[in-house]
Scaffold this active site. Structure first.
Site, PDB file in Angstrom:
ATOM      1  N   HIS A 157       0.805  -1.216   0.000  1.00 34.50           N
ATOM      2  CA  HIS A 157       0.000   0.000   0.000  1.00 34.50           C
ATOM      3  C   HIS A 157       0.845   1.277   0.000  1.00 34.50           C
ATOM      4  O   HIS A 157       0.333   2.354  -0.253  1.00 34.50           O
ATOM      5  CB  HIS A 157      -0.999   0.001   1.170  1.00 34.50           C
ATOM      6  N   ASP A 204       0.187  -7.714   1.460  1.00 36.56           N
ATOM      7  CA  ASP A 204       0.552  -6.312   1.614  1.00 36.56           C
ATOM      8  C   ASP A 204       2.078  -6.136   1.596  1.00 36.56           C
ATOM      9  O   ASP A 204       2.652  -5.416   2.422  1.00 36.56           O
ATOM     10  CB  ASP A 204      -0.032  -5.715   2.895  1.00 36.56           C
ATOM     11  N   SER A 210       4.632   2.557   7.984  1.00 33.85           N
ATOM     12  CA  SER A 210       4.306   1.415   7.120  1.00 33.85           C
ATOM     13  C   SER A 210       5.505   1.033   6.256  1.00 33.85           C
ATOM     14  O   SER A 210       6.111   1.882   5.597  1.00 33.85           O
ATOM     15  CB  SER A 210       3.125   1.764   6.214  1.00 33.85           C
TER      16      SER A 210
END
Length: 386
Positions: free
Chosen positions: A193, A223, A329
């Site tokens: 992402h 992911d 992230s």
């Protein structure tokens, strides 16, 4: 005396196992030596044919010695060096010298095997693909210097050079995330992402160098994404550890770039293992992160940071209370030995809250286990697009 001297010589030739001591005793029977029953061998005392070995002499070995290897000049048994010389250690000197060398060679071989096995408790397995080397650890390799082992500062110093900031530009805007260098020539693991739908990707290393990167492979179901820097070399690669060895309560360190603050270090513990975390696999939904706030995810029947949409995937995650914020992230979750044990992927951020009590991290973060990363790496390198 002549008879005694001749018999003494005969005994010396007939019995090659006479020790140096016996040889010295026979030598005393030569002309000019002491006389008497203790000083020489009398002709009246020949060796009995029925007793080929004198009881006073040491018995011969059970089997004849192995054939000696041809010796060079100056070596026992070689030209100019009798087998019975003092340097050779007596008549059986050469076999003894060979026997002494064998234990030394055996010990050397054992030492080599022991070193390999010893390294097994903390060893580096290298995965070679197209010249790229990934340092991995099957158990717990110590990356942190021994003087700083078990400290957050030691982990930060050892691993920070392997963590980067990623800036991705898409049609919806731009976003900031983090990544982990896994090869010296610029392979970097991050979240899907972070780079999903990106038209350009820029990477900044811990020392401020900037690179352009391209997306090599993606896996939206886990992911994960692999990007590669252009014209990079000599980078410090992180060591991928073993997430299967984690226990609840283990101390961990998180490094990333929350809100663009490169190289931010936080610490905490492993709060839980095998948490089911659900995230969106829709590219448009993933780009919500660029508009501010955290990456939407679902956990325990609740949605955080927005709506995950209808196209989702669920994976097993490590839960940690180490402070994670938007921008973490793709960054690293690290054990106290400096091994990467997870890729930070989801965190609850109370964005837009009007209450200062709700601001910042609430200690609810999740990371993709590094063993999942290692299992997926070959597919990502092959250009997976999913």
């Amino acid at each position: 005396m002549t008879e005694s001297f001749r018999r003494s010589g005969e005994y010396e030739n007939a019995h090659p196992y006479v020790t140096l001591h016996e040889g010295a005793r026979q030598h005393t029977s030569s002309p000019g030596g002491p006389t008497g029953s203790e000083g020489r061998m009398s002709p009246a005392d020949p060796v009995s044919p029925a007793s080929p070995v004198d009881p006073e002499w040491p018995p011969p070995p059970a089997q004849p010695p192995a054939a000696a290897v041809a010796a060079g000049p100056g070596e026992p048994g070689g030209p100019g060096e009798p087998w019975g010389s003092d340097e050779a250690g007596g008549a059986a000197g050469a076999p003894r010298k060979r026997a002494r060398r064998r234990p030394a060679a055996l010990l050397a071989a054992v030492a080599i095997v022991a070193a390999a096995v010893g390294g097994g408790t903390a060893y580096g397995v290298q995965e070679l693909t197209g010249g790229d080397t990934v340092a991995t650890s099957a158990t717990s390799t110590t990356v942190v210097p021994s003087s700083q082992k078990g400290t957050v500062s030691g982990v930060a110093q050892a691993v920070s050079p392997s963590i980067v900031e990623i800036g991705a530009t898409t049609n919806a805007g731009s976003s900031t995330g983090s990544g982990v260098i896994i090869t010296g020539d610029g392979e970097i693991i991050t979240n899907n992402h972070v780079v999903s739908g990106a038209s350009s990707v820029k990477v900044t290393t811990s020392d401020g160098r900037q690179y352009t990167a391209r997306v090599v492979g993606t896996d939206s179901k886990k992911d994960l994404a692999l990007i590669k820097l252009e014209n990079a070399s000599g980078l410090k690669a992180a060591t991928l550890g073993d997430s299967d060895g984690l226990r609840v309560g283990d101390q961990v360190v998180a490094i990333g770039s929350p809100e663009g603050l490169t190289g931010t270090v936080t610490s905490g513990i492993v709060s839980a293992l095998n948490r089911d975390v659900t995230v969106s696999t829709d590219e448009g939904r993933q780009q919500q992160q660029q508009q501010g706030g955290g990456w939407p995810f679902e956990f325990g029947g609740q949605q955080f940071n927005g709506d995950t949409g209808s196209s989702t995937t669920t994976y097993k995650a490590i839960q940690t209370d180490a402070s994670l914020n938007p921008g973490n992230s793709g960054g690293a979750l690290i054990d106290m030995n400096g091994n990467i044990i997870g890729i930070n992927s989801a965190m609850y951020a109370a964005a837009g809250s009007s209450s200062s009590a709700d601001a910042g991290s609430v200690g609810l973060g999740f990371a993709i286990p590094v063993n999942t990363v290692k299992a997926d790496l070959a597919a990502l390198r092959a250009g997976a697009d999913g």
